[in-house]
Design a protein around this motif. Sequence first.
Motif, PDB file in Angstrom:
ATOM      1  N   LEU A 287       0.821  -1.211   0.000  1.00 14.51           N
ATOM      2  CA  LEU A 287       0.000   0.000   0.000  1.00 14.51           C
ATOM      3  C   LEU A 287       0.856   1.263   0.000  1.00 14.51           C
ATOM      4  CD1 LEU A 287      -2.823  -1.056   2.483  1.00 14.51           C
ATOM      5  CD2 LEU A 287      -2.941  -0.933  -0.014  1.00 14.51           C
ATOM      6  N   SER A 291       0.616   3.915  -2.976  1.00 14.03           N
ATOM      7  CA  SER A 291       0.271   5.293  -2.612  1.00 14.03           C
ATOM      8  C   SER A 291       1.343   6.267  -3.084  1.00 14.03           C
ATOM      9  CB  SER A 291       0.078   5.411  -1.096  1.00 14.03           C
ATOM     10  OG  SER A 291      -1.003   4.626  -0.656  1.00 14.03           O
ATOM     11  N   PHE A 318      -3.597   7.452   0.244  1.00 13.49           N
ATOM     12  CA  PHE A 318      -3.879   6.162   0.874  1.00 13.49           C
ATOM     13  C   PHE A 318      -5.363   6.021   1.219  1.00 13.49           C
ATOM     14  CE2 PHE A 318      -4.609   3.907   4.893  1.00 13.49           C
ATOM     15  CZ  PHE A 318      -4.261   2.625   4.505  1.00 13.49           C
ATOM     16  N   GLU A 322      -7.845   3.269  -0.431  1.00 19.84           N
ATOM     17  CA  GLU A 322      -8.614   2.303   0.345  1.00 19.84           C
ATOM     18  C   GLU A 322     -10.116   2.443   0.100  1.00 19.84           C
ATOM     19  OE1 GLU A 322      -7.387  -0.390   2.884  1.00 19.84           O
ATOM     20  OE2 GLU A 322      -6.483  -0.081   0.921  1.00 19.84           O
ATOM     21  N   SER A 323     -10.574   3.662  -0.134  1.00 20.93           N
ATOM     22  CA  SER A 323     -11.995   3.850  -0.441  1.00 20.93           C
ATOM     23  C   SER A 323     -12.357   3.229  -1.784  1.00 20.93           C
ATOM     24  CB  SER A 323     -12.343   5.337  -0.447  1.00 20.93           C
ATOM     25  OG  SER A 323     -13.689   5.539  -0.814  1.00 20.93           O
ATOM     26  N   ARG A 325     -10.894   0.692  -3.099  1.00 22.91           N
ATOM     27  CA  ARG A 325     -10.879  -0.751  -2.904  1.00 22.91           C
ATOM     28  C   ARG A 325     -12.096  -1.228  -2.110  1.00 22.91           C
ATOM     29  NH1 ARG A 325      -7.334  -2.396   0.476  1.00 22.91           N
ATOM     30  NH2 ARG A 325      -7.096  -4.521  -0.331  1.00 22.91           N
ATOM     31  N   LEU A 326     -12.393  -0.553  -0.997  1.00 20.45           N
ATOM     32  CA  LEU A 326     -13.378  -1.075  -0.056  1.00 20.45           C
ATOM     33  C   LEU A 326     -14.788  -0.547  -0.302  1.00 20.45           C
ATOM     34  CD1 LEU A 326     -11.200  -0.860   3.176  1.00 20.45           C
ATOM     35  CD2 LEU A 326     -11.396  -2.736   1.535  1.00 20.45           C
TER      36      LEU A 326
END
Length: 336
Positions: A287, A291, A318, A322-323, A325-326
């Motif tokens: 990550l 990033s 980052f 992550e947003s 991805r999730l």
Amino acid sequence: MPDHLIPVMAGHLVRADPGFMSTIELPEYAPVPQSATGPALNEHGYYVGRVERNLYWVTDGGYQAAFLTTADGVVLFDAPPTIGHNLQRAIDEIAAANGVPNKVTHLVYSHHHADHIGASSLFGPDVVRIGHAETKRLLARTGDPARPAPDLTFDTKHALEVGGETVNLAWHGSNHTPDNIYIHLPGHETLMLIDVVVPGWASFAAFNVNVDVPGSIAAPDNALDYPWKHFIGGHLGRLGTRDDLTLHQHYLADIVDNVRTALATVDPMPFYARYGDNVWAAVKAYLDTASAQAAAPVVEKYSGVLGAADVFITSTVFVILESLRLDLGEGLYIHP
């Protein structure tokens, strides 16, 4: 400035051990462009200026609030504790100059965070406090006497009318917080939306510590749907314009595009091979690498355009990575 004093926020200093300061190496950052800076503060540590007609804004260089003078009293928008008693001083200054009442009768909360309304209690129990219904719930949970819960709440829209002036309050879904609202003053061509866009600056750490990343990315679109000329973002030293929000949209779009490229091109497998059963180390290395790859072109493009484009960029990237991805399901691998 003496080397034992560290500026934490404009006008606020803390003492540091000079020996400690001599043992650490501080990073260098790109110069802040002149376009990001605001007006000079007075001897009390604040600046107050007219936005439009009888609407004024106050800043200490780090935080912002606003107030509307009317024949029936003053409507205050937010009460940051770093400005504190200077809010009433600024109101007194304008009221005396214009011959209008200086009594704060209404206090509008943009959202529940203490750094924006932590001086609310200074205005006493007789002020009518207005905020979103979720603001009342969240403040009831904290029980902070410095932030009395709002007396008047709404769910989606409320038109506040005081002294012949109208302020339109609206909630368009969560963004920075679940309760952050849009404050529109149509008669003053002004929109106030706190902690989403900082005019002239890149985002604060971890993408402004937004609890809803997709909602925060969409919030400037909602803001630009309103008719306005002046923008109050809640932080640092100057007012914003529509061009500032458009620039922020481009900045975010570039981050998102670069994150998608990094997710598609950075192979996580070498990191797992390197760290073996230390899964967190492998994930962190992957990550961090993705990033950094996504951040580099953003820093290159926006240094000299936005203040601090290189300061919090990796943490902001980052959070957005992550947003994607999730929240959106991008860049995740399906086991064959």
